[in-house]
Design an enzyme around this catalytic site. Structure first.
Site, mmCIF file in Angstrom:
data_model
loop_
_atom_site.group_PDB
_atom_site.id
_atom_site.type_symbol
_atom_site.label_atom_id
_atom_site.label_comp_id
_atom_site.label_asym_id
_atom_site.label_seq_id
_atom_site.Cartn_x
_atom_site.Cartn_y
_atom_site.Cartn_z
ATOM 1 N N GLU A 1 5.354 38.051 -15.680
ATOM 2 C CA GLU A 1 6.994 36.912 -15.523
ATOM 3 C C GLU A 1 7.123 35.767 -15.770
ATOM 4 O O GLU A 1 7.096 35.787 -14.639
ATOM 5 C CB GLU A 1 7.879 38.495 -15.054
ATOM 6 C CG GLU A 1 6.867 40.122 -15.657
ATOM 7 C CD GLU A 1 7.293 40.790 -14.951
ATOM 8 O OE1 GLU A 1 8.845 40.248 -14.443
ATOM 9 O OE2 GLU A 1 7.495 41.828 -15.908
ATOM 10 N N HIS B 1 12.440 43.247 -18.231
ATOM 11 C CA HIS B 1 12.279 42.891 -17.250
ATOM 12 C C HIS B 1 13.475 43.651 -16.409
ATOM 13 O O HIS B 1 14.155 43.170 -15.487
ATOM 14 C CB HIS B 1 11.462 42.569 -16.041
ATOM 15 C CG HIS B 1 10.965 43.355 -14.718
ATOM 16 N ND1 HIS B 1 9.265 43.227 -13.845
ATOM 17 C CD2 HIS B 1 11.467 44.794 -14.399
ATOM 18 C CE1 HIS B 1 9.787 44.532 -13.069
ATOM 19 N NE2 HIS B 1 10.897 45.001 -13.085
#
Length: 315
Positions: free
Chosen positions: A264, A283
């Site tokens: 990420e 997210h």
């Protein structure tokens, strides 16, 4: 920004914190690392300000960062996922690690259902088609959830909320969680193999550990009920992403709704970006107006509790 006072410093790995949390930290100078701080940024700020506490919103905290913060006593997660903190390194240095457990449970559970419904009803795809001038009523068929089986991997604060909505929808709810002491009424506890074989929707709500990393791999997807939906609002490292892409492309899985990824921000280009049966979000399951406040207050409360405990022990 730090003032000229001699207050101890709390470093926040972000550009902001809820005002209610800042009020709780009135006895400290709060230093912000910025919107997307790098490891180098955080380490430099630790060396400069010698914080007694770090509140982790973005990024990871490793041994290098801990060693740069000579006065560090506690690392407090702004949320529940402490896998971004090197817990072994913290333990070796006597640094407390805490999570704001449950502070974002409602937000994440709601987002899990947003992804479940979007996958089952193909809402994003229909929206795109409508904007392109199409009318797909003659060919569209969504998945009706009533009477289907919802399988939950993890039965903590988030999983229990997801379960209650599934029951309200008239679904059969099964769950696997070896650490849960009990199950809510209407939820049947089963083995993982039984869950994979029976669930029309599998939703992940467990922490990431060394033991379960990539547990959802090609072998597991082959054991899923064909045409199942997979939703992940937990941690991306639970899933072998290449294997998931293959299962989606082959039709073994109907679709997937993903809010977390192995790396990420998600790397680009990524195989998921070319798959029409994947719904992606960055997210943000735990990012809501109320959760922002709850997580900030929870993280601040954990900082205060650990520091007060240290002060009592030193007295």
């Amino acid at each position: 920004m730090q003032t000229s006072s001699q207050k101890p410093v709390v470093l926040v790995t972000a550009a902001d914190l809820a005002p209610q949390a800042l009020d709780m930290l009135g006895g400290f100078d709060v230093v912000f690392a910025g919107k997307q701080p790098t490891e180098d940024d955080v380490a430099a700020l630790c060396a400069q300000h010698k914080p007694v506490a770090i509140i982790v919103r973005y990024g990871k905290v490793n041994a290098r960062i801990m060693d740069a913060a000579a006065n560090l006593q506690v690392i407090s997660k702004h949320g529940s996922g402490i896998d971004v903190i090197d817990q072994a390194a913290a333990a070796e240095r006597g640094i407390g690690v805490r999570a704001a457990a449950g502070a974002n449970a409602a937000a994440v559970a709601e987002h899990a259902w947003a992804l479940i419904l979007a996958c089952a009803k193909r809402v994003p795809q229909l929206d795109v088609r409508m904007r392109e001038g199409h009318w797909d009523k003659p060919t569209h068929k969504s998945i009706e959830l009533e009477g289907r089986t919802l399988g939950l991997v993890g039965l903590g604060a988030i999983g229990r909320r997801v379960a209650s909505v599934g029951i309200a929808f008239g679904m059969k709810v099964v769950a696997h969680d070896p650490y849960a002491k009990d199950a809510p009424q209407g939820v049947q506890r089963v083995s993982l193999d039984a869950l994979y074989a029976s669930a029309d929707i599998v939703s992940l709500h467990c922490p990431l550990t060394d033991e379960n990393r990539n547990m959802f791999n090609a072998d597991v997807f082959d054991r899923f009920k064909r045409g199942a939906i997979l939703v992940n609002t937990a941690r991306g490292g639970l899933i072998d992403e290449a294997a998931l892409a293959d299962a989606l492309a082959s039709g073994q899985l109907h679709s997937a709704g993903l809010d977390s990824f192995a790396v990420e921000p998600m790397t680009s280009p990524h195989p998921f970006q070319s798959l029409p049966n994947v719904i992606l979000s960055p997210h943000i399951g735990g990012v809501s107006d109320a959760a922002y406040v709850n997580m900030g207050k929870g993280a601040a409360a954990n900082v205060l509790a650990v520091l007060e405990d240290h002060a009592r022990n030193a007295a």
